[in-house]
Design a protein around this motif. Structure first.
Motif, short mmCIF file in Angstrom:
data_model
loop_
_atom_site.label_atom_id
_atom_site.label_comp_id
_atom_site.label_asym_id
_atom_site.label_seq_id
_atom_site.Cartn_x
_atom_site.Cartn_y
_atom_site.Cartn_z
N GLY A 1 50.84 40.76 53.06
CA GLY A 1 50.27 40.15 51.88
C GLY A 1 50.12 38.65 52.01
O GLY A 1 50.23 37.91 51.05
N ILE A 2 49.90 38.16 53.21
CA ILE A 2 49.66 36.73 53.36
C ILE A 2 48.37 36.53 54.13
O ILE A 2 47.91 37.42 54.83
N THR A 3 47.79 35.38 53.97
CA THR A 3 46.57 35.10 54.70
C THR A 3 46.90 34.17 55.84
O THR A 3 47.42 33.09 55.63
N LYS B 1 46.06 34.84 45.11
CA LYS B 1 44.83 34.32 45.66
C LYS B 1 43.98 35.41 46.33
O LYS B 1 42.79 35.54 46.04
N SER B 2 44.58 36.18 47.19
CA SER B 2 43.82 37.21 47.91
C SER B 2 43.32 38.29 46.97
O SER B 2 42.21 38.79 47.11
N ASP C 1 41.83 39.51 53.97
CA ASP C 1 42.98 39.54 54.88
C ASP C 1 42.78 40.68 55.86
O ASP C 1 43.44 41.69 55.81
MG MG Z 1 46.90 36.05 50.34
#
Ligand code: MG
Ligand code: GDP
Length: 599
Positions: free
Chosen positions: A53-55, A19-20, A44
Motif C-alpha cells: 500500500g505504498i507508492t 492518496k493512491s 501502484d
Molecule cells: Mg499510495
C-alpha cells in the motif's frame, strides 16, 4: 493543443491518508479505466507496492474530464511517493505540476509528512488544494481537520471537499476544484525545448522510457536531444501520453504537456530524475532548476544464503538497478559469507523493498548484514576516508577523528506524548532544538539526531510511544564529530566479519550483551561448546556460551532400521541448507536476521 484546457497536478499526503485510493477514484470518475478492469490502486502497479500500500516510484496518467462548465479538460495526474526515503522524487514530480491536491485523513489530521510535502509543493510554487478524506470513518472530524489545515498550513480550507476515496463519495468535487483552482500550464511552443525528467523506467525492448514534463518547445520522433546534466545525446524514437493501460504514441509532445519519450536508451544513468532534456540543434540556454544526484544514505552487505548463487544475485542486482537508479552496489568480500555486495539505499524502507524484490522476483535467499550509514574517518596520517562498511573500518590506532551524519528531525504529535518523545530522542542521542504548538492538538518538536539512530527502528518506537499518532520527517544536516567504535563478534574464538558493526562508543556494552544473548538463542547446539564473544579493539566486553549437544542425533536409532536413519540425516541436511559454517561453527541465517532485527 490548447494550454487553457490542461491541468497538471500531483496528490500529496502523509503515508496512508488515501492518496493512491483517491487516484484510483479519479481515474474511474474520468472513465479512463473501465470499471470492470479497474484493479485497486492501478497507479501502484508493482505487485509489492500494491501489497504494502505504498507508492515507490512516481507514475503519471492522462485523464479526460468533462467539467461542469461544459468544457473538456486534459488532466495529467502525477503520482508521488509518500515516504521520507523518497523525498527527492516527490519534489521532482511536483516540479512537473502547477498544482497539488493535499489529502488529509479526517481522523488523523495533519502529520509530519503532510507538512513536509505541502511545504515542498508551496516551495515549488504550486497551488495547493486541500481535500479531507475518510469522512466515512466514525472517528472522522472533518471540521476540526479543516481548522487545523488553516491554522497550521495557512491556506483556506473551509470549502475543501469532504470525501471518502474508499467509498467514492464526493470525488466529482475534487475534479471541479482541480479544474477551477489549479492554473493552466504556461509555456512557449516556439522556444527551444526544455523538458523536465521526473521519472524513468527500464523496458527491455524499448530501452529507458523517460517520463517528462515539457516546459517549452516541442518534442517529436526523429529529433536529436541532449540530457543536460549527463551530456548524453540520443535520437527520439517515440513520444506519447501515459494511459493507465499503456503508452499511447503521439506525433508530438509540446509545452505544458506531460508524457514519455523513448530513444533506444540502454543506460539508465543517462536519464536522471530532475535532469533537463533539450534539443541538440537549438538548445536552451539553461537547465530547469534543481537537478541533484540522490545519494544512498544506508548501506548493507547482501550475500546469497547459498554461496553458489553469487552469479544469480549479481544478475538480479544489475536488472534491479536499471529500474531503480537510486540504489547502488559494489562487490564485497567477507571471510564469513564469501562473495556478495555492499548495497546503498535511500533509507531503511527502500532497503526492505529492494530485499523483498530480490527474494520474490528473483527467487533468492539472502543474508543481509546490519545496515550502516556512511561514516567519515580522518586518520592520523591526515587522510580522510568514507567508511561504507565495517570491513573497511581502520585500525583504531590509526584513527584521529570519526564523524557521523546528522539529520534535522521534525516530529509532530498530540501534546500528551511530548514527554515520551523527548525521552525517546534523548535515548537516541537527539539534541533538542525547539518545540512549537501548532494548535491545541498538535505540537511540532525539532531535534538534531544522528542518522544512524533513526535508521534502526525509530519509526516503530515513535509509533508505539504515541499510540500511532506521532509522525516523523527529516532532512540531512551534514557531519559531526562522534565517538565511534567497531564491535566484533567472535564465535569459538574467531571473528565473524559479517557480524561486525560500527556504533556509538557508549552504546557498545549494552549492544554487545544483547547480541551475544541473541546469538546464543538462535544458534543450535553443536557437538562442542561454543563461546560467543563481543569485542571492541581486541578487548572482550561480553560473553555467552552455547553448551555442547549431549547426544548424537543418530544415537537414538542406533541399530534401528536404516530408512529411519536415512530420513533423519536427510532432515539434518535440509536444516543445514541455510546454515553457514564459520571455522567450525554452523550459523543459521535466522541468527543473522535476529541480530539485525534486534532492539
Ligand atoms: Mg499510495
Ligand atoms: P496512501 O499511502 O496515501 O497512498 O494511502 P492509500 O490510498 O494506500 O490508503 C491507505 C489506507 O487507507 C488503505 O487501507 C485504504 O483502503 C484506506 N483508505 C483510503 N481512503 C479511505 C477512505 O475514504 N475511507 C476509509 N475508511 N479508508 C480509506
Amino acid at each position: 493543443t490548447d494550454l487553457n484546457h490542461i491541468r497538471n497536478f500531483s496528490i500529496v499526503a502523509h503515508i496512508d491518508h488515501g492518496k493512491s485510493t483517491l487516484a484510483d477514484r479519479l481515474l474511474e470518475e474520468c472513465n479512463t479505466v473501465d470499471k470492470r478492469e479497474m484493479e485497486d490502486q492501478i497507479l501502484d502497479s508493482m505487485e509489492l507496492e500494491r501489497e504494502r500500500g505504498i507508492t515507490i516510484k512516481a507514475r503519471a496518467v492522462k485523464l479526460t474530464y468533462h467539467a461542469d462548465d461544459g468544457e473538456t479538460y486534459t488532466l495529467n495526474l502525477i503520482d508521488t511517493p509518500g515516504h521520507v526515503d523518497f523525498n527527492y522524487e516527490v519534489s521532482r514530480s511536483l516540479a512537473a505540476c502547477e498544482g497539488a491536491v493535499l489529502v488529509v485523513d479526517a481522523s488523523q489530521g495533519i502529520e509530519a509528512q503532510t507538512l513536509a510535502n505541502t511545504y515542498l509543493a508551496i516551495d515549488a510554487g504550486l497551488e495547493v488544494i486541500p481535500v479531507v478524506n475518510k469522512i466515512d470513518l466514525p472517528s472522522a472530524r472533518p471540521l476540526e481537520v479543516k481548522h487545523e489545515i488553516e491554522d497550521v498550513i495557512g491556506i483556506p480550507a473551509m470549502e475543501a471537499p469532504e470525501i471518502s476515496a474508499k467509498n467514492g463519495i464526493n470525488i466529482h468535487a475534487v475534479l471541479e476544484d482541480v479544474v477551477r483552482n489549479i492554473p493552466a500550464p504556461q509555456g512557449d511552443r516556439e522556444a527551444p525545448v526544455q523538458a523536465l525528467i521526473f521519472d524513468s523506467q527500464y523496458d527491455s525492448y524499448r530501452g529507458v522510457i523517460v517520463y517528462l514534463r515539457v516546459k517549452n518547445g516541442v518534442l517529436r520522433p526523429g529529433m536529436d536531444i541532449r540530457m543536460m546534466a549527463t551530456g548524453a545525446e540520443y535520437k527520439i524514437v517515440e513520444v506519447g501520453y501515459l494511459h493507465p493501460n499503456g503508452m499511447i504514441p503521439a506525433d508530438a509532445l509540446g509545452a505544458g504537456e506531460v508524457g514519455y519519450l523513448t530513444a533506444s536508451i540502454k543506460t539508465v544513468a543517462d536519464t536522471r530524475v530532475g535532469d533537463t532534456v533539450t534539443g541538440v540543434e537549438d538548445p536552451c540556454s539553461e537547465p530547469l532548476p534543481g537537478y541533484k544526484a540522490v545519494q544512498p544514505m544506508v548501506y548493507s552487505g547482501v550475500y546469497p544464503a547459498d554461496g553458489s548463487k553469487y552469479g544469480d544475485l549479481r544478475d538480479a542486482l544489475e536488472k534491479l538497478k536499471l529500474n531503480d537508479a537510486s540504489m547502488s552496489y559494489t562487490q564485497e568480500n567477507s571471510i564469513a559469507l564469501g562473495f556478495g555486495f555492499r548495497c546503498g539505499f535511500l533509507g531503511l524502507l527502500h532497503m526492505e523493498i529492494i530485499m523483498e524484490r530480490l527474494e520474490r522476483e528473483y527467487n533468492l535467499d539472502l543474508i543481509t548484514t546490519a545496515p550502516n550509514v556512511v561514516y567519515r574517518i580522518t586518520k592520523t596520517s591526515g587522510e580522510t576516508i568514507e567508511v561504507y562498511t565495517p570491513l573497511n573500518y581502520p585500525d583504531p590506532a590509526e584513527i584521529l577523528q570519526c564523524e557521523e551524519p546528522f539529520v534535522r528531525a521534525s516530529i509532530l504529535t498530540p501534546p500528551e506524548y511530548v514527554g515520551n518523545i523527548m525521552e525517546l530522542c534523548q535515548q537516541r542521542r537527539g539534541e533538542y532544538r525547539d518545540m512549537t504548538y501548532l494548535d491545541e492538538g498538535r505540537v511540532e518538536l525539532h531535534y538534531f539526531m544522528p542518522l544512524n539512530e533513526i535508521i534502526y527502528d525509530f519509526f516503530d518506537a515513535l509509533k508505539s510511544r504515541t499510540r500511532g499518532y506521532g509522525s516523523l520527517d527529516y532532512e540531512m544536516d551534514g557531519y559531526r564529530p562522534s565517538r565511534l567504535v567497531k564491535l566484533d563478534i567472535l564465535l569459538n574464538g574467531e571473528i565473524v566479519d559479517a557480524l561486525s558493526f560500527i556504533l556509538f562508543a557508549d552504546n557498545a556494552y549494552a549492544r554487545a550483551r544483547r547480541i551475544c544473548e541473541k546469538l546464543k538463542e538462535n544458534i543450535p547446539r553443536q557437538m562442542f561448546e561454543i563461546p560467543v564473544q563481543a569485542a571492541v579493539g581486541g578487548k572482550i566486553i561480553a560473553r555467552e556460551t552455547i553448551k555442547a549437544l549431549r547426544k548424537d542425533v543418530l544415537a537414538k536409532c542406533y541399530g534401528g532400521d536404516i530408512t529411519r536413519k536415512k530420513k533423519l540425516l536427510e532432515k539434518q541436511k535440509e536444516g543445514k541448507k541455510r546454515m553457514r559454517t564459520f571455522g567450525t561453527v554452523s550459523v543459521p541465517s535466522e541468527a543473522f536476521m535476529a541480530v539485525l532485527k534486534m532492539d
